[in-house]
Design a protein around this motif. Structure first.
Motif, PDB file in Angstrom:
ATOM      1  N   ASP A 109       9.148  79.192  41.670  1.00 57.30           N
ATOM      2  CA  ASP A 109       8.859  79.773  41.774  1.00 57.30           C
ATOM      3  C   ASP A 109       9.534  81.477  41.981  1.00 57.30           C
ATOM      4  O   ASP A 109       9.674  82.029  43.348  1.00 57.30           O
ATOM      5  N   GLN A 112       7.493  84.328  43.689  1.00 59.62           N
ATOM      6  CA  GLN A 112       6.673  84.744  45.141  1.00 59.62           C
ATOM      7  C   GLN A 112       8.122  85.852  46.080  1.00 59.62           C
ATOM      8  O   GLN A 112       7.717  86.227  46.736  1.00 59.62           O
ATOM      9  N   ARG A 146       8.315  79.766  37.301  1.00 55.03           N
ATOM     10  CA  ARG A 146       7.290  80.442  37.903  1.00 55.03           C
ATOM     11  C   ARG A 146       7.510  81.741  37.419  1.00 55.03           C
ATOM     12  O   ARG A 146       8.282  82.306  38.563  1.00 55.03           O
ATOM     13  N   SER A 235       1.553  79.455  36.203  1.00 51.31           N
ATOM     14  CA  SER A 235       1.384  80.322  36.996  1.00 51.31           C
ATOM     15  C   SER A 235      -0.215  79.818  38.220  1.00 51.31           C
ATOM     16  O   SER A 235       0.600  79.184  39.236  1.00 51.31           O
ATOM     17  N   ALA A 238       1.704  76.719  39.807  1.00 52.20           N
ATOM     18  CA  ALA A 238       3.042  77.377  41.071  1.00 52.20           C
ATOM     19  C   ALA A 238       1.948  76.987  42.206  1.00 52.20           C
ATOM     20  O   ALA A 238       2.471  77.227  43.288  1.00 52.20           O
TER      21      ALA A 238
END
Length: 272
Positions: A109, A112, A146, A235, A238
């Motif tokens: 990710d 993030q 992601r 998304s 994730a």
């Protein structure tokens, strides 16, 4: 069509008054690499002196040749028609379909950790993400990235703003030698992302006189035989994985069985 009439809400009784059936059929014209899709190994080749004679030939993974193994209607060097049937006579996407594409998926990710600002993710960046999220990538894994590109694209409601999309998001620095070594040494079999090319585009400039515009594509498709997936909806998965303190899942993502095609739409399914 039935005698020139479209097969939508078509009563069979038009042909036989005794029949009660009503038929609906569809057609669709697909651009194979416009949306959620796989790149086959025939997607990217290179001008490369495969014969060692000082002349560069257009070759693909394992040395397959343009206008012999992967054919198009025009020889772009001579400007003359090839007279061949277009398509990938080898390396076509049908081989992915025949063997299916399924296995352990691993989510990384990037959004993030880096938000939505544009960034070239280096090997050191990637290692920090893997450590922070306790992620191990092993041989045979399908690695998914992601970035958040999918969320912004869908929010544009079919009116994509290319300038805005290309000016945001972290993505892999395909020219980073550490990234390239990591891909080779882990033994992963495919990379997929929610963005345009998996790697950041345009790529960083190179020092050589001539160089590849898509270094990750060169490294994966041309050199290693590693498939690339682009424009995937990452998304929601994730977010679910992070909420459940997980990074792994079972991924099923066979392409359409299209003989000779260099790519294919795909509907990936993650089983969690």
């Amino acid at each position: 069509m039935d005698n020139g009439r479209p097969n939508m809400n078509f009563p069979y009784s038009c042909n036989n008054p005794r029949h009660l059936d009503v038929l609906c059929d569809d057609q669709v014209l697909l651009t194979l690499q416009y949306s959620t899709q796989w790149d086959s190994l025939a997607h990217i080749g290179q001008e490369f002196d495969a014969d060692g004679d000082g002349e560069a030939e257009i070759v693909f993974y394992n040395g397959f040749r343009a206008n012999e193994d992967i054919a198009g209607p025009l020889d772009h060097k001579s400007g003359l028609p090839t007279g061949q049937e277009s398509g990938a006579h080898v390396l076509g996407v049908e081989h992915m379909a025949e063997s299916a594409v399924q296995g352990r998926g691993v989510m990384i990710d990037l959004k993030q950790h880096f938000g939505t600002d544009r960034r070239f993710v280096t090997y050191d960046d990637l290692m920090r993400v893997l450590e922070a999220d306790d992620i191990d990538v092993e041989a045979g894994d399908i690695v998914c990235f992601r970035t958040g590109f999918d969320e912004m694209l869908l929010s544009m409601e079919r009116q994509p703003d290319a300038r805005r999309l290309r000016s945001h998001f972290a993505a892999i620095d395909g020219r980073d030698k550490g990234i390239q070594r990591w891909i080779e040494e882990t033994g992963l079999v495919a990379l997929a992302a929610d963005n345009i090319a998996v790697e950041q585009t345009p790529a960083r400039d190179a020092d050589e006189t001539r160089f590849t515009a898509l270094p990750l594509h060169e490294h994966c498709l041309f050199k290693l035989g590693i498939y690339l997936g682009e424009f995937w909806l990452m998304s929601p998965l994730a977010d679910w994985l992070r909420a459940n303190n997980r990074s792994r899942f079972f991924l099923t993502a066979p392409p359409l069985r299209l003989p000779g095609a260099v790519g294919s739409p795909v509907t990936p399914v993650a089983t969690v």
